[in-house]
Design a protein around this motif. Structure first.
Motif, PDB file in Angstrom:
ATOM      1  N   ILE A 285      37.745  49.307  36.940  1.00  0.00           N
ATOM      2  CA  ILE A 285      38.669  49.263  38.072  1.00  0.00           C
ATOM      3  C   ILE A 285      39.417  50.588  38.179  1.00  0.00           C
ATOM      4  O   ILE A 285      39.674  51.247  37.179  1.00  0.00           O
ATOM      5  N   VAL A 290      47.732  47.673  35.792  1.00  0.00           N
ATOM      6  CA  VAL A 290      47.388  46.410  36.431  1.00  0.00           C
ATOM      7  C   VAL A 290      48.364  45.341  35.941  1.00  0.00           C
ATOM      8  O   VAL A 290      48.863  45.410  34.817  1.00  0.00           O
ATOM      9  N   ILE A 352      32.989  52.426  39.259  1.00  0.00           N
ATOM     10  CA  ILE A 352      33.502  51.748  40.435  1.00  0.00           C
ATOM     11  C   ILE A 352      32.346  51.536  41.396  1.00  0.00           C
ATOM     12  O   ILE A 352      32.020  52.386  42.236  1.00  0.00           O
ATOM     13  N   ALA A 374      41.814  41.258  37.177  1.00  0.00           N
ATOM     14  CA  ALA A 374      40.885  41.817  38.167  1.00  0.00           C
ATOM     15  C   ALA A 374      41.182  41.350  39.587  1.00  0.00           C
ATOM     16  O   ALA A 374      40.582  41.865  40.536  1.00  0.00           O
ATOM     17  N   GLN A 377      40.894  43.316  43.326  1.00  0.00           N
ATOM     18  CA  GLN A 377      40.059  44.510  43.329  1.00  0.00           C
ATOM     19  C   GLN A 377      39.026  44.398  44.460  1.00  0.00           C
ATOM     20  O   GLN A 377      38.241  43.451  44.494  1.00  0.00           O
TER      21      GLN A 377
END
Length: 458
Positions: A285, A290, A352, A374, A377
């Motif tokens: 990511i 995050v 990515i 996650a 994303q």
């Protein structure tokens, strides 16, 4: 009449072969019950969702019942049923080893029978090779001991299983539906894949046949890697129990840099340490930070609880101290853990690319934490079935006779407070295995994941 004779035979079989020791005194049995009840009342994070009147009245009724149990198996069955009232997958009571070792689930002497929930039906998925003509894989168990399978599970199996979600409870109850002690018998009505109906009585006893049909593949490693078509890389992360998975993943980075699409398979990942999952996710990511799950636990301040007994609820609106005292009194005062962002920095080049994360009912705990990290994303899509729907920090303690219990002490939600415990994380694309998929050896989730990625990397 046939059913009456069979029940008499069943009772005789259990008494003759299925005895377990009665090692606990009446005092120890009451203490074990009370210890669990006490720890739940003090530590269980979801106590506010429990019907306290029913919970306490059940405890009172069990004080006499546990003293009347004839052996350790019957005693701990009662405790497991009591625990299951809480409907939490991270709050459990395990049989002591001397009881667990006597339980059988799939062995019936000349038969070995494995059952799974597929499309809400009890489907035989594996048998011993010598019986694959008698009970072909794909057969459905329609009845057990004269009752429909659904009713049998509802009455005799599901009430003893602790689960946060209905779909996991159905899975576990189906897998455990034939669990019992040696000598315990079951009259089964079975529908073969060709539609033929047969009846069969099976009795738990040791089996000498080890091989199974079909020989379904099982994960042999923490991590599995393979290439699919169109430069799509497949990585199965089968557990976060061992930190070695991080180095295993990094060893595949040179190959993964060639990928134009990526499938991350979490269907067998039952959790472990959330940090291990984050250490893998940071390669996949963008950005440097995050947010993970928002966490909360109960906060006990005894003096405030004493004061709260004297507070009127209407007085809490304008007085913070009164509110604090009253919330302590009703067991709804909590501590919120700081939800600081987690670093996703890495000295490696990041990957990515369009990514599909395949999930299922067994995707649990720390694997669900991976999905929370996650979440949002743009290049990620989740696919499969709703996840296990249970996580948190259990408090472990021992009960008389060597049994272990645990009580969930921490509530986790999405960073915005959205609940997933008790529901599961719902994937973007719902894909679930059918009986036809099983019979034809098809992995529908993986096929759909590859199809979606092909469309994204054109």
């Amino acid at each position: 009449m046939r059913q009456i004779y069979f029940l008499i035979y069943l009772l005789f079989s259990i008494n003759a072969f299925g005895q377990t020791s009665n090692t606990l005194s009446s005092t120890e049995k009451v203490y074990g019950l009370s210890k669990f009840w006490q720890e739940v009342n003090y530590n269980f994070i979801y106590l506010s969702k429990v019907d306290r009147k029913k919970w306490d009245s059940t405890y009172v009724a069990l004080i006499e019942k546990v003293q009347q149990t004839k052996d350790d198996y019957e005693y701990y069955r009662l405790l497991k049923r009591f625990c299951a009232m809480l409907k939490d997958g991270h709050t459990n009571i395990d049989f002591p080893s001397q009881v667990q070792s006597k339980l059988m689930k799939t062995t019936f002497g000349e038969y070995r029978i494995f059952v799974e929930n597929i499309q809400h039906k009890a489907i035989v998925t594996q048998v011993n090779p010598s019986k694959e003509k008698v009970i072909p894989p794909g057969s459905e168990i329609l009845e057990v001991n004269g009752q429909s399978t659904r009713e049998y599970i509802k009455q005799f199996v599901a009430p003893y299983i602790s689960s946060s979600t209905g779909h996991v409870l159905e899975d576990m109850a189906t897998q455990d539906m034939l669990q019992g002690l040696e000598g315990e018998s079951y009259l089964l009505k079975i529908k073969r894949p060709n539609g033929e109906i047969v009846e069969l009585t099976v009795t738990h006893s040791r089996s000498s046949e080890i091989d199974l049909y079909p020989g379904l593949s099982k994960p042999t490693s923490l991590l599995e890697f393979k290439w699919m078509e169109n430069k799509i890389a497949y990585v199965a992360l089968n557990s976060f129990q061992d930190q070695a998975i991080d180095s295993m993943f990094e060893a595949h980075l040179p190959e993964l840099y060639k990928a134009e699409g990526l499938i991350i398979d979490l269907r067998r990942n039952g959790g472990g340490n959330g940090q291990y999952g984050l250490d893998i996710l940071k390669h996949l990511i963008p950005g440097k930070k995050v947010l993970g799950a928002k966490s909360q636990t109960r906060n006990h301040i005894a003096t405030y609880k004493a004061w709260g007994e004297m507070v009127n609820p209407q007085d809490t609106a304008s007085n913070a101290e009164y509110k604090k005292a009253y919330l302590n009194y009703i067991d709804k005062y909590y501590f919120d853990f700081p939800n600081s962002s987690k670093s996703t920095k890495t000295h490696h080049k990041k990957i990515i690319v369009p990514t599909i994360v395949v999930v299922g009912h067994h995707t649990a705990s720390a694997a669900e934490d991976f999905l929370i990290y996650a979440n949002g994303q743009r290049h990620f899509t989740t696919l499969g079935a709703p996840t296990f729907g249970s996580t948190g920090q259990p408090f472990y303690f021992m009960l008389p006779g060597g049994a272990q219990a645990r009580v969930c002490t921490k509530r986790d939600t999405y960073p915005n407070g959205k609940e997933f415990v008790g529901v599961g994380i719902i994937p973007d694309l719902i894909v679930e295995r059918t009986i036809s998929d099983f019979l034809n050896g098809i992995d529908p989730e993986l096929e759909k994941a590859a199809q979606v990625l092909r469309g994204k990397i054109k």
